[in-house]
Design a protein around this motif. Structure first.
Motif, PDB file in Angstrom:
ATOM      1  N   ARG A   4       0.830  -1.211   0.000  1.00 46.84           N
ATOM      2  CA  ARG A   4       0.000   0.000   0.000  1.00 46.84           C
ATOM      3  C   ARG A   4       0.865   1.262   0.000  1.00 46.84           C
ATOM      4  NH1 ARG A   4      -5.445   1.524   2.334  1.00 46.84           N
ATOM      5  NH2 ARG A   4      -5.205   3.711   2.844  1.00 46.84           N
ATOM      6  N   ASP A   5       1.846   1.314   0.888  1.00 48.93           N
ATOM      7  CA  ASP A   5       2.730   2.486   0.931  1.00 48.93           C
ATOM      8  C   ASP A   5       3.549   2.593  -0.355  1.00 48.93           C
ATOM      9  OD1 ASP A   5       1.830   3.221   3.442  1.00 48.93           O
ATOM     10  OD2 ASP A   5       3.452   2.172   4.493  1.00 48.93           O
ATOM     11  N   LEU A   6       3.996   1.436  -0.856  1.00 56.50           N
ATOM     12  CA  LEU A   6       4.773   1.425  -2.090  1.00 56.50           C
ATOM     13  C   LEU A   6       3.930   1.924  -3.263  1.00 56.50           C
ATOM     14  CD1 LEU A   6       7.679   0.677  -2.743  1.00 56.50           C
ATOM     15  CD2 LEU A   6       6.883  -1.585  -3.400  1.00 56.50           C
ATOM     16  N   PHE A   7       2.628   1.563  -3.244  1.00 55.85           N
ATOM     17  CA  PHE A   7       1.717   2.030  -4.292  1.00 55.85           C
ATOM     18  C   PHE A   7       1.578   3.552  -4.238  1.00 55.85           C
ATOM     19  CE2 PHE A   7      -2.559   3.213  -5.731  1.00 55.85           C
ATOM     20  CZ  PHE A   7      -2.483   2.795  -7.054  1.00 55.85           C
ATOM     21  N   GLY A   8       1.477   4.129  -3.053  1.00 57.80           N
ATOM     22  CA  GLY A   8       1.389   5.586  -2.903  1.00 57.80           C
ATOM     23  C   GLY A   8       2.632   6.274  -3.454  1.00 57.80           C
ATOM     24  N   TYR A   9       3.794   5.697  -3.154  1.00 54.22           N
ATOM     25  CA  TYR A   9       5.054   6.228  -3.678  1.00 54.22           C
ATOM     26  C   TYR A   9       5.074   6.118  -5.211  1.00 54.22           C
ATOM     27  CZ  TYR A   9      10.132   6.664  -4.367  1.00 54.22           C
ATOM     28  OH  TYR A   9      11.378   7.041  -4.783  1.00 54.22           O
ATOM     29  N   ALA A  10       4.612   4.983  -5.715  1.00 50.17           N
ATOM     30  CA  ALA A  10       4.574   4.774  -7.163  1.00 50.17           C
ATOM     31  C   ALA A  10       3.622   5.764  -7.829  1.00 50.17           C
ATOM     32  CB  ALA A  10       4.160   3.334  -7.475  1.00 50.17           C
TER      33      ALA A  10
ATOM     34  N   ARG B 216       0.274  10.196 -10.669  1.00 52.24           N
ATOM     35  CA  ARG B 216      -1.101   9.736 -10.407  1.00 52.24           C
ATOM     36  C   ARG B 216      -1.654   8.780 -11.453  1.00 52.24           C
ATOM     37  NH1 ARG B 216      -2.316  15.403  -8.299  1.00 52.24           N
ATOM     38  NH2 ARG B 216      -1.950  15.133  -6.077  1.00 52.24           N
ATOM     39  N   ASP B 217      -0.794   8.209 -12.262  1.00 54.35           N
ATOM     40  CA  ASP B 217      -1.235   7.184 -13.219  1.00 54.35           C
ATOM     41  C   ASP B 217      -1.314   5.865 -12.450  1.00 54.35           C
ATOM     42  OD1 ASP B 217      -1.450   5.159 -15.133  1.00 54.35           O
ATOM     43  OD2 ASP B 217      -0.146   6.191 -16.575  1.00 54.35           O
ATOM     44  N   ARG B 218      -2.536   5.520 -12.036  1.00 53.09           N
ATOM     45  CA  ARG B 218      -2.728   4.359 -11.151  1.00 53.09           C
ATOM     46  C   ARG B 218      -2.329   3.049 -11.827  1.00 53.09           C
ATOM     47  NH1 ARG B 218      -5.547   5.478  -6.559  1.00 53.09           N
ATOM     48  NH2 ARG B 218      -6.406   3.386  -6.386  1.00 53.09           N
ATOM     49  N   ALA B 219      -2.599   2.915 -13.106  1.00 57.35           N
ATOM     50  CA  ALA B 219      -2.235   1.681 -13.812  1.00 57.35           C
ATOM     51  C   ALA B 219      -0.708   1.528 -13.859  1.00 57.35           C
ATOM     52  CB  ALA B 219      -2.807   1.681 -15.226  1.00 57.35           C
ATOM     53  N   LEU B 220      -0.017   2.617 -14.148  1.00 59.87           N
ATOM     54  CA  LEU B 220       1.442   2.577 -14.167  1.00 59.87           C
ATOM     55  C   LEU B 220       1.974   2.300 -12.759  1.00 59.87           C
ATOM     56  CD1 LEU B 220       4.172   2.847 -15.536  1.00 59.87           C
ATOM     57  CD2 LEU B 220       3.964   5.341 -15.316  1.00 59.87           C
ATOM     58  N   ALA B 221       1.351   2.899 -11.752  1.00 62.97           N
ATOM     59  CA  ALA B 221       1.771   2.662 -10.371  1.00 62.97           C
ATOM     60  C   ALA B 221       1.608   1.188 -10.009  1.00 62.97           C
ATOM     61  CB  ALA B 221       0.972   3.545  -9.416  1.00 62.97           C
ATOM     62  N   ASP B 222       0.488   0.594 -10.403  1.00 62.74           N
ATOM     63  CA  ASP B 222       0.288  -0.849 -10.171  1.00 62.74           C
ATOM     64  C   ASP B 222       1.396  -1.662 -10.829  1.00 62.74           C
ATOM     65  OD1 ASP B 222      -2.008  -0.986  -8.584  1.00 62.74           O
ATOM     66  OD2 ASP B 222      -3.357  -0.919 -10.324  1.00 62.74           O
ATOM     67  N   ASP B 223       1.730  -1.315 -12.073  1.00 63.54           N
ATOM     68  CA  ASP B 223       2.788  -2.029 -12.796  1.00 63.54           C
ATOM     69  C   ASP B 223       4.128  -1.890 -12.096  1.00 63.54           C
ATOM     70  OD1 ASP B 223       0.923  -2.790 -14.687  1.00 63.54           O
ATOM     71  OD2 ASP B 223       1.551  -1.296 -16.175  1.00 63.54           O
ATOM     72  N   LEU B 224       4.415  -0.696 -11.588  1.00 60.89           N
ATOM     73  CA  LEU B 224       5.680  -0.472 -10.888  1.00 60.89           C
ATOM     74  C   LEU B 224       5.762  -1.295  -9.605  1.00 60.89           C
ATOM     75  CD1 LEU B 224       6.053   3.391 -11.396  1.00 60.89           C
ATOM     76  CD2 LEU B 224       7.454   1.591 -12.440  1.00 60.89           C
ATOM     77  N   VAL B 225       4.675  -1.329  -8.856  1.00 57.77           N
ATOM     78  CA  VAL B 225       4.651  -2.130  -7.623  1.00 57.77           C
ATOM     79  C   VAL B 225       4.845  -3.602  -7.962  1.00 57.77           C
ATOM     80  CG1 VAL B 225       3.207  -2.896  -5.684  1.00 57.77           C
ATOM     81  CG2 VAL B 225       3.290  -0.471  -6.316  1.00 57.77           C
ATOM     82  N   GLN B 226       4.151  -4.067  -8.975  1.00 53.84           N
ATOM     83  CA  GLN B 226       4.294  -5.469  -9.374  1.00 53.84           C
ATOM     84  C   GLN B 226       5.731  -5.768  -9.782  1.00 53.84           C
ATOM     85  OE1 GLN B 226       1.553  -6.913 -12.341  1.00 53.84           O
ATOM     86  NE2 GLN B 226       2.875  -8.635 -12.862  1.00 53.84           N
ATOM     87  N   ALA B 227       6.334  -4.881 -10.564  1.00 53.34           N
ATOM     88  CA  ALA B 227       7.712  -5.097 -11.010  1.00 53.34           C
ATOM     89  C   ALA B 227       8.670  -5.102  -9.819  1.00 53.34           C
ATOM     90  CB  ALA B 227       8.110  -4.026 -12.021  1.00 53.34           C
ATOM     91  N   ALA B 228       8.435  -4.226  -8.844  1.00 46.38           N
ATOM     92  CA  ALA B 228       9.298  -4.182  -7.656  1.00 46.38           C
ATOM     93  C   ALA B 228       9.183  -5.480  -6.862  1.00 46.38           C
ATOM     94  CB  ALA B 228       8.937  -2.987  -6.782  1.00 46.38           C
ATOM     95  N   PHE B 229       7.974  -6.009  -6.724  1.00 44.45           N
ATOM     96  CA  PHE B 229       7.811  -7.262  -5.975  1.00 44.45           C
ATOM     97  C   PHE B 229       8.316  -8.477  -6.767  1.00 44.45           C
ATOM     98  CE2 PHE B 229       5.375  -4.857  -2.915  1.00 44.45           C
ATOM     99  CZ  PHE B 229       5.803  -5.442  -1.732  1.00 44.45           C
ATOM    100  N   GLU B 230       8.260  -8.396  -8.100  1.00 41.50           N
ATOM    101  CA  GLU B 230       8.873  -9.465  -8.899  1.00 41.50           C
ATOM    102  C   GLU B 230      10.383  -9.472  -8.673  1.00 41.50           C
ATOM    103  OE1 GLU B 230       7.697  -8.789 -12.939  1.00 41.50           O
ATOM    104  OE2 GLU B 230       5.665  -9.531 -12.589  1.00 41.50           O
TER     105      GLU B 230
END
Length: 188
Positions: free
Chosen positions: A23-29, A35-49
């Motif tokens: 959640r915090d990582l998503f806010g940072y992303a 504020r591009d939520r789709a890009l933020a989701d992708d960034l969080v996913q890539a970081a956790f991968e």
């Protein structure tokens, strides 16, 4: 990247980390992605991968260190993506210019169409053999050897007929003759 999978225990640890930090990582992303939520989701996913690949090392870190690693990794992934996009934007005008069709010149198109129609009229008025050779060459795009075989004549005879046909076109079209030379393999 290896094909190795993390163990079930490591997957559980990573899931706990995800639940705690995503959640915090998503806010940072979202801040990085403007504020591009789709890009933020992708960034969080890539970081956790990336975290999954590095989990044997990350699992030994303190929670704050692991969060710092995730934020730094997410930022690096975002910067790399932004650089790729910027490089593409820089190249895009050159790519478009190279592959964009030129503006249609209506007058030139009309003139070309008229001249082409006049060429076919001249060819229609040629003697029978010359007419046949011209049609096979310029309408069917056949080579001289193929024309010779199709019409049962020597290649030199085909060549002579084509030469005479060109001369007639040049003579009758005058300055409107659009074909200045006969490059190898060109239809004219």
């Amino acid at each position: 990247m290896s094909d190795e999978r993390i163990s079930a225990r490591e997957a559980e640890e990573l899931a706990v980390c995800f639940a705690a930090d995503a959640r915090d990582l998503f806010g940072y992303a979202c801040v990085l992605a403007r504020r591009d939520r789709a890009l933020a989701d992708d960034l969080v996913q890539a970081a956790f991968e990336a975290a999954g690949r590095a989990w044997p090392t990350l699992r030994c870190l303190a929670d704050d260190q692991r969060r710092g690693w995730l934020r730094a990794t997410l930022a690096n992934i975002a910067v790399s993506g932004f650089r790729r996009e910027a490089a593409f934007r820089d190249r895009l005008p050159r790519i478009e210019a190279r592959y964009r069709k030129g503006q249609a010149d209506t007058a030139e198109q009309a003139f070309s169409s008229i001249v082409l129609e006049r060429c076919w009229q001249i060819i229609q008025g040629m003697p029978e053999r010359q007419h046949a050779v011209a049609l096979l060459r310029w309408q069917q795009d056949m080579k001289e050897g193929e024309i010779a075989a199709a019409l049962g004549m020597a290649e030199k005879t085909v060549s002579a007929h084509l030469h005479r046909a060109r001369r007639k076109l040049i003579a009758q079209l005058g300055p409107d003759y659009p074909f200045t030379r006969d490059p190898e393999g060109a239809p004219w």
